[in-house]
Scaffold this active site. Structure first.
Site, mmCIF file in Angstrom:
data_model
loop_
_atom_site.group_PDB
_atom_site.id
_atom_site.type_symbol
_atom_site.label_atom_id
_atom_site.label_comp_id
_atom_site.label_asym_id
_atom_site.label_seq_id
_atom_site.Cartn_x
_atom_site.Cartn_y
_atom_site.Cartn_z
ATOM 1 N N THR A 113 0.822 -1.203 0.000
ATOM 2 C CA THR A 113 0.000 0.000 0.000
ATOM 3 C C THR A 113 0.864 1.265 0.000
ATOM 4 O O THR A 113 1.828 1.365 0.761
ATOM 5 C CB THR A 113 -0.919 0.014 1.236
ATOM 6 O OG1 THR A 113 -1.765 -1.126 1.197
ATOM 7 C CG2 THR A 113 -1.787 1.271 1.252
ATOM 8 N N GLU A 124 -10.986 -0.139 -5.446
ATOM 9 C CA GLU A 124 -11.528 -0.745 -4.232
ATOM 10 C C GLU A 124 -12.445 0.241 -3.508
ATOM 11 O O GLU A 124 -12.073 1.387 -3.276
ATOM 12 C CB GLU A 124 -10.363 -1.155 -3.328
ATOM 13 C CG GLU A 124 -10.758 -1.901 -2.070
ATOM 14 C CD GLU A 124 -9.543 -2.409 -1.300
ATOM 15 O OE1 GLU A 124 -9.706 -2.742 -0.115
ATOM 16 O OE2 GLU A 124 -8.438 -2.457 -1.880
ATOM 17 N N LYS A 151 -3.603 4.566 -2.269
ATOM 18 C CA LYS A 151 -4.714 5.143 -1.512
ATOM 19 C C LYS A 151 -5.118 6.482 -2.130
ATOM 20 O O LYS A 151 -4.278 7.360 -2.351
ATOM 21 C CB LYS A 151 -4.305 5.354 -0.053
ATOM 22 C CG LYS A 151 -4.109 4.058 0.724
ATOM 23 C CD LYS A 151 -5.424 3.331 0.953
ATOM 24 C CE LYS A 151 -5.247 2.140 1.876
ATOM 25 N NZ LYS A 151 -6.518 1.412 2.113
ATOM 26 N N ASP A 203 -3.454 -8.841 -0.700
ATOM 27 C CA ASP A 203 -3.144 -7.529 -0.129
ATOM 28 C C ASP A 203 -2.830 -7.722 1.352
ATOM 29 O O ASP A 203 -3.562 -7.289 2.226
ATOM 30 C CB ASP A 203 -4.346 -6.590 -0.334
ATOM 31 C CG ASP A 203 -4.116 -5.204 0.249
ATOM 32 O OD1 ASP A 203 -2.955 -4.754 0.255
ATOM 33 O OD2 ASP A 203 -5.106 -4.578 0.693
ATOM 34 N N ASP A 239 0.042 -6.793 3.249
ATOM 35 C CA ASP A 239 1.295 -6.072 3.434
ATOM 36 C C ASP A 239 1.502 -5.571 4.851
ATOM 37 O O ASP A 239 2.481 -4.871 5.124
ATOM 38 C CB ASP A 239 1.369 -4.897 2.455
ATOM 39 C CG ASP A 239 0.207 -3.920 2.626
ATOM 40 O OD1 ASP A 239 -0.747 -4.248 3.352
ATOM 41 O OD2 ASP A 239 0.258 -2.827 2.031
ATOM 42 N N ASP A 261 -7.477 2.403 -4.066
ATOM 43 C CA ASP A 261 -8.417 2.180 -2.965
ATOM 44 C C ASP A 261 -8.910 3.524 -2.470
ATOM 45 O O ASP A 261 -8.156 4.306 -1.895
ATOM 46 C CB ASP A 261 -7.722 1.410 -1.834
ATOM 47 C CG ASP A 261 -8.667 1.074 -0.694
ATOM 48 O OD1 ASP A 261 -9.874 1.380 -0.799
ATOM 49 O OD2 ASP A 261 -8.201 0.498 0.306
ATOM 50 N N ASP A 272 -15.214 -3.895 -0.654
ATOM 51 C CA ASP A 272 -14.455 -4.176 0.565
ATOM 52 C C ASP A 272 -15.313 -3.921 1.790
ATOM 53 O O ASP A 272 -15.928 -4.835 2.339
ATOM 54 C CB ASP A 272 -13.184 -3.330 0.595
ATOM 55 C CG ASP A 272 -12.357 -3.559 1.864
ATOM 56 O OD1 ASP A 272 -12.641 -4.536 2.589
ATOM 57 O OD2 ASP A 272 -11.437 -2.771 2.133
ATOM 58 N N LEU A 319 -4.586 -2.843 9.576
ATOM 59 C CA LEU A 319 -3.223 -2.715 10.078
ATOM 60 C C LEU A 319 -3.033 -3.779 11.147
ATOM 61 O O LEU A 319 -3.411 -3.593 12.307
ATOM 62 C CB LEU A 319 -2.990 -1.317 10.637
ATOM 63 C CG LEU A 319 -2.544 -0.274 9.621
ATOM 64 C CD1 LEU A 319 -2.390 1.067 10.288
ATOM 65 C CD2 LEU A 319 -1.255 -0.679 8.918
ATOM 66 N N LYS A 341 -11.638 -9.823 4.444
ATOM 67 C CA LYS A 341 -10.747 -9.466 5.550
ATOM 68 C C LYS A 341 -11.255 -10.163 6.805
ATOM 69 O O LYS A 341 -12.443 -10.087 7.119
ATOM 70 C CB LYS A 341 -10.714 -7.951 5.763
ATOM 71 C CG LYS A 341 -9.979 -7.195 4.666
ATOM 72 C CD LYS A 341 -9.988 -5.704 4.923
ATOM 73 C CE LYS A 341 -9.217 -4.961 3.838
ATOM 74 N NZ LYS A 341 -9.354 -3.487 3.970
#
Length: 364
Positions: free
Chosen positions: A135, A218, A162, A320, A322, A190, A243, A297, A267
């Site tokens: 990201t 996204e 982003k 994704d 990261d 995103d 999302d 995060l 997620k």
């Protein structure tokens, strides 16, 4: 293998650089960690990210949900009766998906240990190695160009940019990044719910006309605006990934029935863990719609669980994960091996953790 205790602690990990989106700015990971202890001495680990602007879950809410609602339902249950354990967990209280996710992850860790196999093999065993994007936080265009070039220099072939704060500035950002990195690197964007539907259509069409070659966008609109999401999907060529609109299998089903998005993002903090994420995978397979696996995060603990799911299921084609790459330190030994863009799953049983610092559980 019976559950005899569930302990709650905290993990704090500084980020390499501040993480900035249309919704928030964060300088360190401040998450809840969970340890599920059994009568055989086996221990499972999980993690929850308090992301109030997305899930509504705060640190206090997560701790309260685990200690007051989830723990009393699970003490004394056997991991051998896994479906019963999962039903008790997910029926223990409404919402609070992050708290459920932490315990769900720890239970799946134990499930793998029970059967002496890596979790990804038990869930499907599709592949051991996966490749993630990274990201790029929303900043001034010149800083985002610098961050993008740095990521490319570290080997990343896909960047997630982003956007969503200012449509005109977003266009400037994307043009500058594409010019700097060329066309061999894949770009995803995103918006984190940052645009209105017609605004999203306008800017995405401009990106198409500019030849920016965006892989997908996204969550361009507000999470609850399924009709607005469909309007964007129907009126742009860039594929749309849902999302924040997808927390549950029911959400995924509705999105796909409406054809409101081209892709689904899974997620664990939204789904309440792996149990419901697997259901979303099955729904997506039925509709022939590919999924991305993402993270909030989060540290290595919960991202390792997401990586196992990604390694298990072929319907998850976009990665994704990261979170650990954004951290400046890694306090956890074992689990998945995060080598920048490359994630290699462990062959140890369960999630494969070797040592999770005990001090995490001595600070509450």
């Amino acid at each position: 293998m019976k559950i005899v205790d569930i302990q709650v602690g905290r993990i704090s990990v500084p980020l390499r650089t501040p993480f900035k989106t249309a919704l928030r700015t964060v300088k360190s990971i401040e998450d809840i960690v969970v340890k599920v202890v059994t009568d055989t001495g086996h221990v499972g680990y999980g993690e929850a990210a308090p992301t109030a602007v997305i899930t509504g879950d705060t640190t206090g809410a997560i701790i309260g949900a685990i200690n007051e609602s989830i723990k009393p339902q699970l003490i004394g249950l056997s991991i051998n009766n896994f479906e019963d354990v999962m039903q008790r967990l997910h029926g223990s209280l409404l919402k609070n998906s992050s708290g459920k996710a932490a315990v769900d992850i720890a239970l799946y860790d134990l499930f793998g240990q029970l059967h002496n196999a890596p979790l990804y093999k038990l869930l499907g065993g599709y592949k051991k190695e996966i490749i993630t994007d990274i990201t790029i936080s929303v900043n001034e265009p010149e800083e985002m160009v610098k961050d993008s070039l740095d990521a490319v220099g570290r080997g990343y072939k896909t960047l997630k940019i982003k956007v969503g704060k200012d449509p005109l500035k977003d266009m400037e950002r994307m043009k500058a990044i594409r010019k700097a990195i060329g066309y061999d690197i894949q770009l995803r964007i995103d918006a984190n719910q940052g645009w209105k539907p017609k605004e999203a259509i306008n800017i995405l069409r401009k990106m198409e006309d500019a030849g920016l070659e965006i892989e997908f966008v996204e969550q361009p609109v507000l999470a609850h605006d399924f009709e607005g999401l469909k309007l964007v999907t129907d009126n742009v060529s860039i594929p749309v990934l849902a999302d924040e609109s997808v927390f549950s299998p029911r959400d995924a089903l509705k999105i796909l029935e409406m054809r409101a998005a081209d892709l689904i993002n899974i997620k664990l903090m939204k789904t309440g863990g792996i149990y419901n994420a697997l259901k979303i995978c099955s729904i997506a397979e039925t509709y022939g719609v590919e999924c991305m696996i993402g993270c909030m995060l989060e540290s290595k603990i919960s991202v390792t669980a997401a990586a196992h799911l990604a390694g298990a299921k072929s319907i998850i084609t976009k990665i994704d994960l990261d979170g650990p790459a954004l951290c400046s330190i890694d306090p956890v030994e074992g689990g998945a091996n995060f080598e920048e863009y490359k994630i290699i799953l462990p062959e140890a049983s369960g999630l494969g953790f070797v040592r999770v610092p005990e001090e995490f559980f001595n600070n509450d």
